[in-house]
Each structure stands twice: as structure tokens, then as C-alpha cells.
Design a protein around this motif. Structure first.
Motif, PDB file in Angstrom:
ATOM      1  N   LYS A 242       0.843  -1.272   0.082  1.00 14.36           N
ATOM      2  CA  LYS A 242       0.461   0.252   0.002  1.00 14.36           C
ATOM      3  C   LYS A 242       0.606   1.534  -0.086  1.00 14.36           C
ATOM      4  O   LYS A 242       0.542   2.130  -0.513  1.00 14.36           O
ATOM      5  CB  LYS A 242      -0.821   0.360   0.998  1.00 14.36           C
ATOM      6  CG  LYS A 242      -2.086   0.960   0.855  1.00 14.36           C
ATOM      7  CD  LYS A 242      -3.175   0.414   2.098  1.00 14.36           C
ATOM      8  CE  LYS A 242      -4.316   1.134   1.903  1.00 14.36           C
ATOM      9  NZ  LYS A 242      -4.310   2.339   3.191  1.00 14.36           N
ATOM     10  N   VAL A 243       1.703   1.290   0.846  1.00 13.62           N
ATOM     11  CA  VAL A 243       2.557   2.247   0.430  1.00 13.62           C
ATOM     12  C   VAL A 243       3.899   2.229   0.893  1.00 13.62           C
ATOM     13  O   VAL A 243       4.428   2.693  -0.054  1.00 13.62           O
ATOM     14  CB  VAL A 243       2.837   3.016   1.981  1.00 13.62           C
ATOM     15  CG1 VAL A 243       3.496   4.389   2.366  1.00 13.62           C
ATOM     16  CG2 VAL A 243       1.384   3.536   2.795  1.00 13.62           C
ATOM     17  N   TYR A 244       4.539   1.324   0.807  1.00 12.14           N
ATOM     18  CA  TYR A 244       5.793   0.557   0.507  1.00 12.14           C
ATOM     19  C   TYR A 244       6.208  -0.187  -0.766  1.00 12.14           C
ATOM     20  O   TYR A 244       5.060  -0.278  -1.062  1.00 12.14           O
ATOM     21  CB  TYR A 244       6.569   0.881   1.605  1.00 12.14           C
ATOM     22  CG  TYR A 244       6.731   1.216   2.756  1.00 12.14           C
ATOM     23  CD1 TYR A 244       7.851   2.250   2.937  1.00 12.14           C
ATOM     24  CD2 TYR A 244       6.078   0.638   3.995  1.00 12.14           C
ATOM     25  CE1 TYR A 244       7.751   3.177   3.744  1.00 12.14           C
ATOM     26  CE2 TYR A 244       6.230   1.664   5.415  1.00 12.14           C
ATOM     27  CZ  TYR A 244       6.981   2.232   5.400  1.00 12.14           C
ATOM     28  OH  TYR A 244       7.381   3.702   6.529  1.00 12.14           O
TER      29      TYR A 244
ATOM     30  N   TRP B 266      15.895  -2.039   1.841  1.00 10.44           N
ATOM     31  CA  TRP B 266      16.921  -0.968   1.527  1.00 10.44           C
ATOM     32  C   TRP B 266      16.406   0.276   0.403  1.00 10.44           C
ATOM     33  O   TRP B 266      17.119   1.456   1.051  1.00 10.44           O
ATOM     34  CB  TRP B 266      17.952  -1.080   1.135  1.00 10.44           C
ATOM     35  CG  TRP B 266      17.866  -2.361  -0.206  1.00 10.44           C
ATOM     36  CD1 TRP B 266      17.401  -2.406  -1.718  1.00 10.44           C
ATOM     37  CD2 TRP B 266      17.672  -3.958   0.132  1.00 10.44           C
ATOM     38  NE1 TRP B 266      17.358  -3.450  -1.582  1.00 10.44           N
ATOM     39  CE2 TRP B 266      17.561  -4.371  -1.045  1.00 10.44           C
ATOM     40  CE3 TRP B 266      17.654  -4.430   1.297  1.00 10.44           C
ATOM     41  CZ2 TRP B 266      16.924  -5.724  -1.708  1.00 10.44           C
ATOM     42  CZ3 TRP B 266      16.930  -5.698   1.506  1.00 10.44           C
ATOM     43  CH2 TRP B 266      16.181  -6.447   0.037  1.00 10.44           C
ATOM     44  N   GLY B 267      15.124  -0.284  -0.446  1.00 11.42           N
ATOM     45  CA  GLY B 267      15.463   1.364  -1.026  1.00 11.42           C
ATOM     46  C   GLY B 267      13.952   1.921  -1.319  1.00 11.42           C
ATOM     47  O   GLY B 267      14.060   3.095  -1.179  1.00 11.42           O
ATOM     48  N   ASP B 268      13.193   1.729   0.184  1.00  8.88           N
ATOM     49  CA  ASP B 268      12.016   2.161   0.759  1.00  8.88           C
ATOM     50  C   ASP B 268      13.000   3.127   2.000  1.00  8.88           C
ATOM     51  O   ASP B 268      12.497   4.706   1.927  1.00  8.88           O
ATOM     52  CB  ASP B 268      11.450   1.267   2.015  1.00  8.88           C
ATOM     53  CG  ASP B 268      10.066   1.091   0.710  1.00  8.88           C
ATOM     54  OD1 ASP B 268       9.417   1.593  -0.158  1.00  8.88           O
ATOM     55  OD2 ASP B 268       9.733  -0.039   0.630  1.00  8.88           O
ATOM     56  N   ALA B 269      14.359   2.551   2.777  1.00  5.65           N
ATOM     57  CA  ALA B 269      15.643   3.188   3.613  1.00  5.65           C
ATOM     58  C   ALA B 269      15.438   4.963   2.677  1.00  5.65           C
ATOM     59  O   ALA B 269      15.803   6.126   3.499  1.00  5.65           O
ATOM     60  CB  ALA B 269      15.910   2.816   4.042  1.00  5.65           C
ATOM     61  N   ALA B 270      16.612   4.073   1.539  1.00  9.17           N
ATOM     62  CA  ALA B 270      16.591   5.314   0.508  1.00  9.17           C
ATOM     63  C   ALA B 270      15.282   6.477   0.368  1.00  9.17           C
ATOM     64  O   ALA B 270      16.032   7.330   0.092  1.00  9.17           O
ATOM     65  CB  ALA B 270      17.116   4.511  -0.694  1.00  9.17           C
ATOM     66  N   ALA B 271      14.076   6.439  -0.271  1.00 11.09           N
ATOM     67  CA  ALA B 271      13.318   7.191  -0.460  1.00 11.09           C
ATOM     68  C   ALA B 271      13.354   7.427   0.530  1.00 11.09           C
ATOM     69  O   ALA B 271      13.306   8.956   0.157  1.00 11.09           O
ATOM     70  CB  ALA B 271      12.566   6.636  -0.427  1.00 11.09           C
ATOM     71  N   PHE B 272      13.034   7.657   1.899  1.00 15.70           N
ATOM     72  CA  PHE B 272      12.474   7.901   3.198  1.00 15.70           C
ATOM     73  C   PHE B 272      13.609   9.365   3.367  1.00 15.70           C
ATOM     74  O   PHE B 272      13.908  10.161   3.098  1.00 15.70           O
ATOM     75  CB  PHE B 272      12.346   7.660   4.168  1.00 15.70           C
ATOM     76  CG  PHE B 272      12.493   8.331   5.201  1.00 15.70           C
ATOM     77  CD1 PHE B 272      11.367   9.138   5.944  1.00 15.70           C
ATOM     78  CD2 PHE B 272      13.423   8.428   6.164  1.00 15.70           C
ATOM     79  CE1 PHE B 272      11.642  10.237   7.115  1.00 15.70           C
ATOM     80  CE2 PHE B 272      13.936   9.496   6.980  1.00 15.70           C
ATOM     81  CZ  PHE B 272      12.878  10.280   7.590  1.00 15.70           C
TER      82      PHE B 272
END
Lengths: 217, 217
Positions: B152-154, B165-171
């Protein structure tokens, strides 16, 4: 784990590899079946294709290669190779063996970006690439191979005994620098022994050497 | 699969994240135990450290962060996060779920490089970042999330239900652009809904919001 022929959309670059070339060398090394759909850079077919990639959402980054692997569209060439390795069960199967491929490929992306920027830039850019940029980058890459390699020549090997995405990237970037005259094979052999060993071994894989000889012939 | 405290050597950047910040946010999100060794950028301690990294071969690329994970030295921040996820069994466990993290992180690296180049460049560079560069990049990143997200979000979730890791990079990249004034949170919310959702959800992870409030306080 599918076994359909992989489809790759890329640019018509002749004997130069480029990012798609790295994926091609990787597929050749592993004996994967693939077909290519190549767009001309000067006849307008790439410009047209790029527009449609944005519009259809096929690739919001507007970059090639774009691969279709068992029904999935995958882009970003390093991530694409890792995905292919995963779904075709080609990886090393151990975390550190995959890390050395990943980490080398991350550093390689910087080198690739600089190669593109300078090779397709001004005469001044090309001169700078040859005199300074390639030497700095190749020294770092050679040092990283020394630190990370887990095999005699390659960073690590897949279950089938063949080199993986980081090693394919190493081969491809040396290949492109030589092909565009930014460095000679003799200079690579003399100054960057680890890169030279990967370059030479990878280029002797029969399917790879066949592709190269067809393109140079 | 070890469980020792992870050691991270990085730069003293205050409230800015940087590449090491992305790894830190990733570790915080997953509740991993870590300790930091931070070098000052203006007191000469980083220059000295960098020299010794080259000399000892600790990192031939001369870059931080440098992590020690269960006895292994790992660098290249995206590869390092993937390695940590692998050895601590945090990954999604499926090839496509990992691909979307990998592919997004590859595109992110370009954005990171441009952020560094412009943020620490001339006034003209900073202006260009704000007026043009960030808009172009964030549009692509938002489009890639739309195309690739499996949740839904990530982009995808690890076995523990947390972003990878990709979501952490986006943040981390949105965080740094806001922190350095290249864009406002309001602009992100208004124009890049997918990035905004990741930013907002990630920043509400208790350990992450605690780190941020301590740094801003």
C-alpha cells in the motif's frame, strides 16, 4: 522459476556495450536464451520509443535496457541482472558472495556515469577521461577487487561456476573504455592487474568472444 | 546469522542524513543494535581517517559509511543495507520484492549524487537543485514507486513487516532535500504523493521519529 526467452529492449550501439551490453554479456556468460529489440539513436526511433515509455508508464525513468523476464518488466540494469540471477537460480547462494557483486556494481555505476558523460561530451571531456578520470576510477575498482574477491579471478561465482553481475559490470566497463579509446588493453594489463584478469577471463568465455568477434569483424 | 552490535563509521553531519543516514534509518526501522564512530569534517579528523583508509586498504574507494557486521567490513551503503537484510533475515524472501528495492535504490543513487553535487556546490548549484533538479528527479522516483510498489505504501516489506533498503533510501533522500531547503514537505505532499506517503509513514516509525526529534530539538 520460468525458462522463457528473455526479451531485451536496448539501443543500437554497434560494437559498444553500454549498460545493456553489460546485461547482454551477463546473459551470454550464463548461456541464457534472449532476443533483442534495438532502437536506432540517430533515425528517431529511440526518441519516439522514449516518449512512449513515459506515456505508457513502461519506464518512468525513460531509460533502457528494459527487459521482460518471465512476464515481468525489469529495468535498471544492475538490478535487472540480479533479478535474472535470482529467478534462474544462478546466484552464489551466500550473503557475502552476493555482497561483493553488489558493492562492486554500486561503485561501477559511478564509473559508468562518468564514462557516458565524458565519452559523449566535448573533445575536452574525452581528453579528461583519458588523462585523468579513467585512471582514478580503475585504480579504485582494482583496489576493490583486491579487497573483495573470493575467487582466484572473479569477485565470486554463481552455482554454475560462472561470474555474476559485478564481474559482468567489471568486464563491460573495461570493454567500453578500450572500445572508445579511453584506455588501451596494454595499459589495463600493466596497471590494473585484477581488472585485467577479469577482462581477459571473461572475454574468453566462448559465447562472449563470439559476440565480440562478430561485432569487430 | 550473527547478532552482534553493528558498528558504523561515518561523518558527523548533525541533522542531515547523507548516505550513512540512510543506513541508520534502515537500522532504526528494523530495531537493529548499532554503535557509531563519527568523524568531523572540519576538524581534520575525516581527512586523516580517509588517508588511513586508503593506506590500510580498509576501503580503496575512500568513502564512508564503513560498517562492521558480524566480523565483515562492508561499504557502499546500498549494498551494505542489502547485506545486513540478508544476514539478519529481514528480506522479503521473494525475487520480485527484492528487485523493486534494488531497482529503486539504483535510481536513487543518481539522485543522491546530484543532491551532493549541488548542495555542497556554488549558490548557482543550490538554486538549480531547487528550481529544476529535484523536481525532475522526484517525478521519476514517484513514477517508479507507482510502477513497482507491491504494498500500500512501501515498495515491498521484509518478513518482519518493515520497509527495506529502497524504501529507506526513498525516505532518506526526501529527508535530506527537505532538511537542506531544496524542497518543502508541502511541495512533496502536493506533487509527489507516493514519495510523500513513504516519507510520512517511515518518519512515524517510533525509533526514526525519536532520532529526528533529538536532532532537530
Amino acid at each position: 522459476m520460468g525458462n522463457e526467452k528473455i526479451h531485451m529492449k536496448y539501443l543500437q550501439l554497434g560494437g559498444i556495450g553500454g549498460r545493456g551490453g553489460v546485461v547482454r554479456f551477463f546473459m551470454l556468460a550464463h548461456g541464457l536464451e534472449y532476443e533483442e529489440e534495438l532502437y536506432g539513436m540517430t533515425d528517431g526511433s529511440w526518441t519516439e520509443r522514449k516518449e512512449s515509455m513515459f506515456k505508457t508508464g513502461e519506464n518512468p525513468a525513460g531509460t533502457l535496457p528494459l527487459l521482460e523476464v518471465d512476464g515481468k518488466q525489469v529495468t535498471q540494469h544492475v538490478a535487472a541482472m540480479r533479478y535474472i540471477a535470482r529467478v534462474r537460480d544462478l546466484t552464489t547462494g551466500d550473503a557475502y558472495g552476493e555482497f561483493v557483486q553488489d558493492a562492486f556494481a554500486d561503485q561501477y555505476q559511478l564509473v559508468r556515469d562518468d564514462w557516458v558523460r565524458h565519452s559523449f561530451g566535448s573533445e575536452e571531456d574525452k581528453k579528461k577521461l583519458k588523462e585523468e578520470v579513467v585512471k582514478r576510477h580503475f585504480k579504485v575498482l582494482d583496489g576493490l577487487i583486491t579487497k573483495w574477491q573470493t575467487e582466484k579471478v572473479y569477485l565470486s561465482l554463481g552455482k554454475n561456476g560462472m561470474p555474476l553481475w559485478g564481474d559482468a559490470a567489471a568486464f563491460g566497463i573495461v570493454y567500453d573504455h578500450i572500445k572508445t579509446g579511453a584506455i588501451t588493453k596494454e595499459e589495463v594489463d600493466a596497471n590494473y592487474p585484477k581488472l585485467a584478469a577479469i577482462y581477459s577471463n571473461f572475454s574468453e568465455i566462448p559465447s562472449v568472444s563470439q559476440w565480440i568477434s562478430e561485432k569487430s569483424g
